[in-house]
Write a protein that holds these residues in place. Structure first.
Motif, PDB file in Angstrom:
ATOM      1  N   UNK A   1      29.007  24.852  11.877  1.00 42.58           N
ATOM      2  CA  UNK A   1      27.658  24.760  12.439  1.00 42.58           C
ATOM      3  C   UNK A   1      26.948  23.778  12.119  1.00 42.58           C
ATOM      4  N   UNK A   2      26.056  23.464  13.309  1.00 47.62           N
ATOM      5  CA  UNK A   2      25.488  22.037  12.978  1.00 47.62           C
ATOM      6  C   UNK A   2      23.923  22.299  13.419  1.00 47.62           C
ATOM      7  N   UNK A   3      23.002  21.334  13.038  1.00 46.52           N
ATOM      8  CA  UNK A   3      23.432  20.159  12.344  1.00 46.52           C
ATOM      9  C   UNK A   3      23.133  20.490  10.809  1.00 46.52           C
ATOM     10  N   UNK A   4      22.980  19.161  10.127  1.00 48.00           N
ATOM     11  CA  UNK A   4      22.535  19.186   8.846  1.00 48.00           C
ATOM     12  C   UNK A   4      23.084  20.039   7.849  1.00 48.00           C
ATOM     13  N   UNK A   5      24.435  20.405   8.048  1.00 45.91           N
ATOM     14  CA  UNK A   5      25.119  21.320   7.143  1.00 45.91           C
ATOM     15  C   UNK A   5      26.402  20.930   6.226  1.00 45.91           C
TER      16      UNK A   5
ATOM     17  N   UNK B   1      39.134  20.058   6.657  1.00 44.47           N
ATOM     18  CA  UNK B   1      38.054  19.388   6.282  1.00 44.47           C
ATOM     19  C   UNK B   1      37.225  18.965   7.673  1.00 44.47           C
ATOM     20  N   UNK B   2      38.062  18.524   8.751  1.00 42.06           N
ATOM     21  CA  UNK B   2      37.853  18.161  10.042  1.00 42.06           C
ATOM     22  C   UNK B   2      37.092  19.878  10.706  1.00 42.06           C
ATOM     23  N   UNK B   3      37.882  20.513  10.821  1.00 44.20           N
ATOM     24  CA  UNK B   3      37.597  21.927  11.048  1.00 44.20           C
ATOM     25  C   UNK B   3      36.245  22.462  10.736  1.00 44.20           C
TER      26      UNK B   3
END
Ligand SMILES: [Mg+2]
Length: 404
Positions: free
Chosen positions: A165-169, A158-160
């Motif tokens: 890809x950021x943001x808002x994803x 989950x952390x990986x």
């Protein structure tokens, strides 16, 4: 066994986003996320550094942890805003509170990150990926900033995934996606693979996480000792740690801070601890509570956590008294390694300053205290059904059993 599902929620560019929201809410006309801007530690002190940068500042190749002076040379029109930790803590608890409605099992990882154990929640929400999108959009609408959500079958994945890809994803990294999504990544991107580990792995001709997954456990253990086992399992997307439920609001008060860069200087670390102790003791006094146990939390550059705690002779909410203990614990436990995160934790909280126990009626008072505690517990348990309140020792045993 039922498949575990874990969400990792991470605020995009937390300090800069939260300051942007603060400024907008207070009538500021500019959105600092849309200009070259940074959150910078005190510019006057020699060590003023970049704590967070806007996406525009990133285009100027400004980096977190470099000095403000260096950053300004790259972009002379750069705007610098001071951090507002009080506001960040407010934003953080507001978000954690909001997220807690989606799962009874939440673990906060840092000021802007947490895990939610969503195992079994598909009975309520049906499509968990869709739910993640809804949560993400709701946070944006309600609070005015964006988050990433990673979905995995354990905390590591989950952390990986939230980092992809950021943001808002929203991203998934499920069991059957390890080979396609995890293995092509640079080995340095693996959670808990620090700079030094990466260098050594590269020397062994291991460049991607997939390369690492193909290595023999014995070779890794020989090279990295106990960390080798971790690398071996993590590269295969394996992680057996549980989302640690946080129980009871008043059981502890703590604060942690991810440092702008890794610190090795004791004086510098103590400065942070001083600020944190002042903060947690103030909170203690506001709640009219006293702490009996004082702890210091460390996380080093390899993401290894360690902590130590000690019990005060008398419960206290006095900054000086607690700070003395904090420093003592620090001096006795700091391993001279590179520290990435540090924090202070007060637990064993009581409403009354414990009476000084005299030498003569020691036993009697202890017994009386025990009885009073027992009575209180009994009263609460009678009122709310059985076993809401358990002595700490019992609780620990229970938790250990659960983990098996
Ligand atoms: Mg973040």
């Amino acid at each position: 066994m039922k498949e575990r599902i874990v969400f990792h929620i991470d605020v995009n560019n937390a300090f800069l986003s939260w300051t942007a929201v603060y400024l907008l809410e207070n009538g500021y006309k500019k959105d600092i996320r849309e200009i070259p801007s940074i959150i910078g530690g005190d510019e006057k002190t020699r060590r003023g550094i970049v704590l967070a940068k806007s996406p525009v500042a990133k285009k100027y190749k400004i980096q977190t942890a470099e000095t403000i002076y260096q950053a300004k040379q790259k972009c002379p029109t750069l705007e610098i805003y001071p951090p507002n930790y009080k506001w960040y803590r407010k934003k953080s608890s507001e978000l954690m509170e909001f997220l807690s409605q989606y799962s009874p099992n939440q673990e906060q990882l840092s000021i802007d990150e947490c895990f939610l154990d969503m195992t079994g929640m598909n009975y309520i929400y049906k499509d968990l990926e869709k739910l993640a999108h809804e949560i993400k959009d709701e946070v944006k609408k309600r609070f005015g900033y964006t988050i990433n959500i990673g979905i995995g079958n354990n905390k590591l994945c989950a952390k990986m995934a939230s980092d992809f890809e950021k943001p808002d994803k929203v991203h998934t990294l499920l069991k059957d996606e390890i080979v396609t999504k995890l293995w092509p990544l640079d080995v340095g991107d693996l959670y808990m693979c620090g700079k030094k580990t990466k260098e050594r792995l590269n020397q062994m001709k291991i460049y991607t996480i997939g390369d690492l997954a193909k290595k023999d456990l014995k070779i890794l253990e020989k090279e990295f000792k106990s960390h080798g086992k971790y690398l071996y399992e993590a590269s295969r997307g394996k992680d057996y740690s549980v989302v640690k439920e946080q129980t009871g609001k008043n059981q502890s008060i703590s604060t942690t801070e991810t440092l702008p860069h890794d610190y090795t200087n004791s004086e510098k670390l103590k400065e942070v601890l001083l600020k944190q102790t002042e903060m947690v003791t103030r909170e203690l006094r506001r709640k009219e509570l006293f702490a009996k146990t004082v702890g210091v939390i460390f996380k080093n550059s390899h993401f290894i956590n360690y902590s130590a705690q000690e019990t005060l002779e008398q419960a206290s909410n006095n900054t000086k008294e607690i700070l003395n203990k904090v420093y003592q614990i620090f001096d006795e436990n700091y391993k001279d390694d590179e520290i990435r995160l540090i924090g202070v934790r007060l637990s064993n909280l009581t409403e009354k300053k414990q009476e000084q126990i005299s030498l003569f009626d020691n036993e009697q008072k202890e017994e009386k205290k025990d009885n009073t505690l027992q009575e209180t517990m009994d009263k609460i348990n009678t009122k709310f059904g059985k076993s809401i309140v358990k002595p700490a020792s019992l609780k620990l045993v229970g938790e250990r059993k659960l983990k098996k």
